[in-house]
Design an enzyme around this catalytic site. Sequence first.
Site, PDB file in Angstrom:
ATOM      1  CD  GLU A 343      -2.889  -1.232   2.707  1.00 31.79           C
ATOM      2  OE1 GLU A 343      -3.750  -1.458   2.321  1.00 31.79           O
ATOM      3  OE2 GLU A 343      -1.893  -0.736   3.600  1.00 31.79           O
TER       4      GLU A 343
HETATM    5  C1  TNX Z   1      -4.521  -4.071   4.472  1.00 36.13           C
HETATM    6  S1  TNX Z   1      -2.503  -5.957   4.304  1.00 36.13           S
HETATM    7  C2  TNX Z   1      -2.793  -3.497   5.036  1.00 36.13           C
HETATM    8  C3  TNX Z   1      -2.955  -3.349   6.128  1.00 36.13           C
HETATM    9  C4  TNX Z   1      -4.133  -3.074   7.026  1.00 36.13           C
HETATM   10  C5  TNX Z   1      -4.973  -4.646   6.718  1.00 36.13           C
HETATM   11  C6  TNX Z   1      -6.249  -4.369   7.391  1.00 36.13           C
HETATM   12  C7  TNX Z   1      -1.216  -5.399   4.196  1.00 36.13           C
HETATM   13  C8  TNX Z   1      -0.135  -5.726   3.501  1.00 36.13           C
HETATM   14  N1  TNX Z   1      -1.934  -3.794   4.519  1.00 36.13           N
HETATM   15  O1  TNX Z   1      -2.493  -2.572   6.189  1.00 36.13           O
HETATM   16  O2  TNX Z   1      -4.380  -3.458   9.098  1.00 36.13           O
HETATM   17  O3  TNX Z   1      -5.178  -4.359   5.412  1.00 36.13           O
HETATM   18  O4  TNX Z   1      -7.237  -6.217   6.850  1.00 36.13           O
END
Ligand code: TNX
Length: 537
Positions: A343
């Site tokens: 992300e």
């Molecule tokens: C996605 S999974 C994210 C996290 C959040 C999560 C909540 C991932 C690698 N990144 O930053 O906490 O979703 O479900």
Amino acid sequence: MRRTSFATTRRLAATGIALLLLAAAGTAAPARAAEPGGPAPLGQVVPAPASVRPGGDPYEITARTAVRVPPGNPEAARIGGYLAGLLRPSTGYRLPVLPGGTDGPGIRLVLDEGEGGSGGEGYRLSVTSRSVTISAREGAGLFHGVQTLRQLLPARAGSTARQPGPWTVAGGVVTDAPRYGYRGAMLDVARHFFTVDQVKRYVDQLALYKYNALHLHLSDDQGWRIAVDAWPRLAAHGGSTQVGGGPGGFYSKDDYREIVRHAASRYVTVVPEIDMPGHTNAALASYARLNCDGVARPLYTGTEVGFSSLCVAKPDTYDFVEDVVGELAALTPGPYLHIGGDEAHSTGPADYAAFMDRVQPVVARHGKTVIGWHQLAGARPAPGALLQYWGYGGTGAAERDRVAAAARAGAGLILSPADRAYLDMKYTKDTPLGLSWAGLVEVRQSYDWDPGGYLAGVPAAAVAGVEAPLWTETISTSAQLEYMAFPRLAGIAELGWSPPATHDWAAYRVRLAAQGPRWDELGITYYRSPQVPWLVT
Ligand code: TNX
């Protein structure tokens, strides 16, 4: 008469007036009968053992039982002591741990070069009327065999209060070894901080199901949780809050060493993660010079993602990476260092790739293997790197293909599909905790998939294993953590450990149901999914 344990009291309280009325009327027997008092059938274990051959007389632990370990082997003696320590409170027996005499009667831990298959995690458990023998090539195998033995004893053996016997183990032979070498659980200690004792409690729960990796998500926008000597404000300032405000917290180096030490005693390797270049607001708040504009960001206590980025162009960024990775690698005996990489919506694709090209060699120089979230496939994963796949139904084909192509090019994969393995997803729309962006994940949905065939175009040998992540935006206590983890944690463990031939929802749900009374004894809060035929209602 059976003494009422704490767990039993809770169970009674939970079942409420109905059961009390039944008891008062002298008709409580059916409820008691539903509670397993006798030995578990030999195969009633989670994760399912590779091979189970029931037969012969059972073994009974009595006041005369000793735990016999090979002489001159401190590791085996420690495992023997651990087993005896687990069983002494409930049985009330002395259970001395005796070095030598491993051909004598009792519970015997035997180290045997010929046992246990690859990786040293396999074991053989053989039960006759004279002895229970756990043999393995290495301590890890003995330890996993001990976990199997725990599940073959009545649930009340897990009580911390004295319970009535008999303590019988069904006769026969279990031969067992894991399908995958990496079986992890992740705890997000950044969104909400969890203390050393809370983490140790979770490690003990992971050990029950033969997990061998604890991935600690040590940094994120909301908090930095590990002391770094060269950059002290990361923990002191960046660790000073959490989601929703509140004091947050961080691990001193000694705290972290204590987690590593405890995990190692349970044959669990700690995998530390510093999430970069996104998810870095806590660092950007702690040091102005990490920001491209030289202005420190405010601390953040919300739950948005994707707004922060390290400054890819700045030399300071790589001084920071060098120091953080160096200090963390020095504290971490395990082979892996997780660099996040998910992300990074505020980092352009070229910057992202350039950043990862500089960071991955730093990890290698400090002797560690890179793990990254699967977005790393969009850059150039270092040779030997592992990608952690966290996609779900809504993940586009192009993204899946990129991950599969990286796997064909030599990257390993850890499977954590969010609509299966994410322990922070709600079970149903009524689950009071958790999120639902990847969908609702009931117990069957979480169990009923195959890590080996999950992503099209991935060679079977590229799959290193599975991991069950628990993100903690909505979770701040151990009871909440356990409610989201149990029972799904057991199912992901089985996918990582058991041969595909044992995979069967109908059989699994029965073995899972038998775990309920064990969790009650251990004080573990769990979701009583209607999909599972729990023994006590
Ligand atoms: C996605 S999974 C994210 C996290 C959040 C999560 C909540 C991932 C690698 N990144 O930053 O906490 O979703 O479900």
